[in-house]
Scaffold this motif. Structure first.
Motif, mmCIF file in Angstrom:
data_model
loop_
_atom_site.group_PDB
_atom_site.id
_atom_site.type_symbol
_atom_site.label_atom_id
_atom_site.label_comp_id
_atom_site.label_asym_id
_atom_site.label_seq_id
_atom_site.Cartn_x
_atom_site.Cartn_y
_atom_site.Cartn_z
ATOM 1 N N GLN A 193 0.824 -1.205 0.000
ATOM 2 C CA GLN A 193 0.000 0.000 0.000
ATOM 3 C C GLN A 193 0.858 1.256 0.000
ATOM 4 O OE1 GLN A 193 -3.142 0.091 2.922
ATOM 5 N NE2 GLN A 193 -3.758 -2.007 2.458
ATOM 6 N N GLU A 194 1.925 1.276 0.783
ATOM 7 C CA GLU A 194 2.818 2.438 0.822
ATOM 8 C C GLU A 194 3.516 2.639 -0.525
ATOM 9 O OE1 GLU A 194 5.442 1.800 4.121
ATOM 10 O OE2 GLU A 194 3.910 2.325 5.597
ATOM 11 N N PHE A 195 3.974 1.547 -1.130
ATOM 12 C CA PHE A 195 4.653 1.633 -2.426
ATOM 13 C C PHE A 195 3.718 2.237 -3.476
ATOM 14 C CE2 PHE A 195 5.480 -0.244 -6.613
ATOM 15 C CZ PHE A 195 6.770 0.213 -6.837
ATOM 16 N N PHE A 196 2.502 1.710 -3.572
ATOM 17 C CA PHE A 196 1.569 2.200 -4.586
ATOM 18 C C PHE A 196 1.031 3.584 -4.234
ATOM 19 C CE2 PHE A 196 1.185 -2.459 -5.471
ATOM 20 C CZ PHE A 196 1.820 -2.399 -6.707
ATOM 21 N N SER A 197 0.868 3.887 -2.952
ATOM 22 C CA SER A 197 0.439 5.235 -2.559
ATOM 23 C C SER A 197 1.473 6.269 -2.978
ATOM 24 C CB SER A 197 0.224 5.311 -1.046
ATOM 25 O OG SER A 197 -0.890 4.573 -0.664
ATOM 26 N N ASP A 198 2.751 5.973 -2.749
ATOM 27 C CA ASP A 198 3.819 6.888 -3.169
ATOM 28 C C ASP A 198 3.810 7.083 -4.682
ATOM 29 O OD1 ASP A 198 4.640 7.197 -0.557
ATOM 30 O OD2 ASP A 198 6.338 5.801 -0.727
ATOM 31 N N ASN A 204 3.032 10.688 -6.413
ATOM 32 C CA ASN A 204 4.042 11.308 -7.272
ATOM 33 C C ASN A 204 3.507 11.573 -8.678
ATOM 34 O OD1 ASN A 204 5.980 11.328 -5.245
ATOM 35 N ND2 ASN A 204 6.818 9.341 -5.834
ATOM 36 N N GLU A 205 2.810 10.607 -9.226
ATOM 37 C CA GLU A 205 2.305 10.741 -10.596
ATOM 38 C C GLU A 205 1.166 11.764 -10.707
ATOM 39 O OE1 GLU A 205 3.265 9.207 -13.526
ATOM 40 O OE2 GLU A 205 4.929 8.194 -12.538
ATOM 41 N N LEU A 206 0.376 11.896 -9.660
ATOM 42 C CA LEU A 206 -0.788 12.787 -9.709
ATOM 43 C C LEU A 206 -0.574 14.080 -8.915
ATOM 44 C CD1 LEU A 206 -3.625 10.137 -9.278
ATOM 45 C CD2 LEU A 206 -2.731 11.111 -11.396
ATOM 46 N N ASP A 207 0.669 14.401 -8.629
ATOM 47 C CA ASP A 207 0.987 15.554 -7.794
ATOM 48 C C ASP A 207 0.401 16.865 -8.317
ATOM 49 O OD1 ASP A 207 2.366 16.620 -5.471
ATOM 50 O OD2 ASP A 207 3.659 17.635 -6.937
ATOM 51 N N ARG A 208 0.408 17.059 -9.619
ATOM 52 C CA ARG A 208 -0.091 18.336 -10.158
ATOM 53 C C ARG A 208 -1.596 18.509 -9.999
ATOM 54 N NH1 ARG A 208 -0.547 18.458 -16.590
ATOM 55 N NH2 ARG A 208 -1.538 16.440 -16.898
ATOM 56 N N PHE A 209 -2.313 17.402 -9.704
ATOM 57 C CA PHE A 209 -3.756 17.465 -9.488
ATOM 58 C C PHE A 209 -4.121 17.421 -8.006
ATOM 59 C CE2 PHE A 209 -3.059 15.119 -13.514
ATOM 60 C CZ PHE A 209 -3.556 16.074 -14.394
ATOM 61 N N ARG A 210 -3.120 17.399 -7.146
ATOM 62 C CA ARG A 210 -3.315 17.206 -5.705
ATOM 63 C C ARG A 210 -4.359 18.162 -5.113
ATOM 64 N NH1 ARG A 210 -0.454 14.972 -1.585
ATOM 65 N NH2 ARG A 210 1.243 14.410 -2.972
ATOM 66 N N SER A 211 -4.360 19.411 -5.502
ATOM 67 C CA SER A 211 -5.274 20.391 -4.905
ATOM 68 C C SER A 211 -6.728 20.162 -5.308
ATOM 69 C CB SER A 211 -4.847 21.809 -5.271
ATOM 70 O OG SER A 211 -4.908 21.990 -6.672
ATOM 71 N N ILE A 262 -2.920 4.521 -13.613
ATOM 72 C CA ILE A 262 -2.454 5.872 -13.284
ATOM 73 C C ILE A 262 -2.331 6.709 -14.560
ATOM 74 C CG2 ILE A 262 -0.482 7.219 -12.459
ATOM 75 C CD1 ILE A 262 -0.009 4.999 -10.371
ATOM 76 N N ASP A 263 -1.757 6.127 -15.607
ATOM 77 C CA ASP A 263 -1.620 6.853 -16.873
ATOM 78 C C ASP A 263 -2.984 7.274 -17.417
ATOM 79 O OD1 ASP A 263 1.127 6.582 -16.749
ATOM 80 O OD2 ASP A 263 1.205 4.894 -18.157
ATOM 81 N N LYS A 264 -3.955 6.382 -17.344
ATOM 82 C CA LYS A 264 -5.299 6.711 -17.825
ATOM 83 C C LYS A 264 -5.943 7.790 -16.960
ATOM 84 C CE LYS A 264 -6.225 2.226 -19.931
ATOM 85 N NZ LYS A 264 -7.080 1.005 -19.895
ATOM 86 N N LEU A 265 -5.721 7.720 -15.650
ATOM 87 C CA LEU A 265 -6.292 8.719 -14.753
ATOM 88 C C LEU A 265 -5.662 10.090 -14.986
ATOM 89 C CD1 LEU A 265 -8.298 9.317 -12.509
ATOM 90 C CD2 LEU A 265 -6.555 8.632 -10.846
#
Length: 104
Positions: free
Chosen positions: A18-23, A27-34, A87-90
């Motif tokens: 879970q920690e590995f995939f959460s990281d 990281n991949e979706l950081d620009r959408f975090r807000s 993740i790529d599709k999201l």
């Protein structure tokens, strides 16, 4: 951004995974975090314990502030590949939604 994991009984859903995939997701979706309040990860093995091609499915459901949730999925031979593909599709779906919001 809260990330919630759900796995079936054939996929290892321990804290390490879970920690590995959460990281990876963060990281991949950081620009959408807000814009994202929560992401739900659903990992399933379509064939159970039987061997098969592309039988691991990852469904990612993103809850976006003020909008309906969106969901994407990917199937692959391994959990890592399925998560990466989803993740790529999201990212592509979120990019489209955010560009539409900016245009209005």
């Amino acid at each position: 951004m809260i990330i919630q994991f759900n796995t079936d009984k054939t996929i290892n859903g321990d804290v390490k995974h879970q920690e590995f995939f959460s990281d990876q997701i963060e990281n991949e979706l950081d620009r959408f975090r807000s814009h994202i309040t929560r992401i739900e990860v659903h990992l399933t093995d379509q064939n159970g314990k039987k061997e098969g091609i592309n039988d691991i499915r990852c469904l990612l459901e993103a809850r976006i502030e003020g909008r309906k949730p969106i969901a994407v999925s990917d199937q692959a031979d391994t959990v890592e590949q399925a998560v990466s593909g989803a993740i790529d599709k999201l990212k592509a779906a979120l990019g489209t939604i955010m560009s539409r919001l900016k245009d209005h």
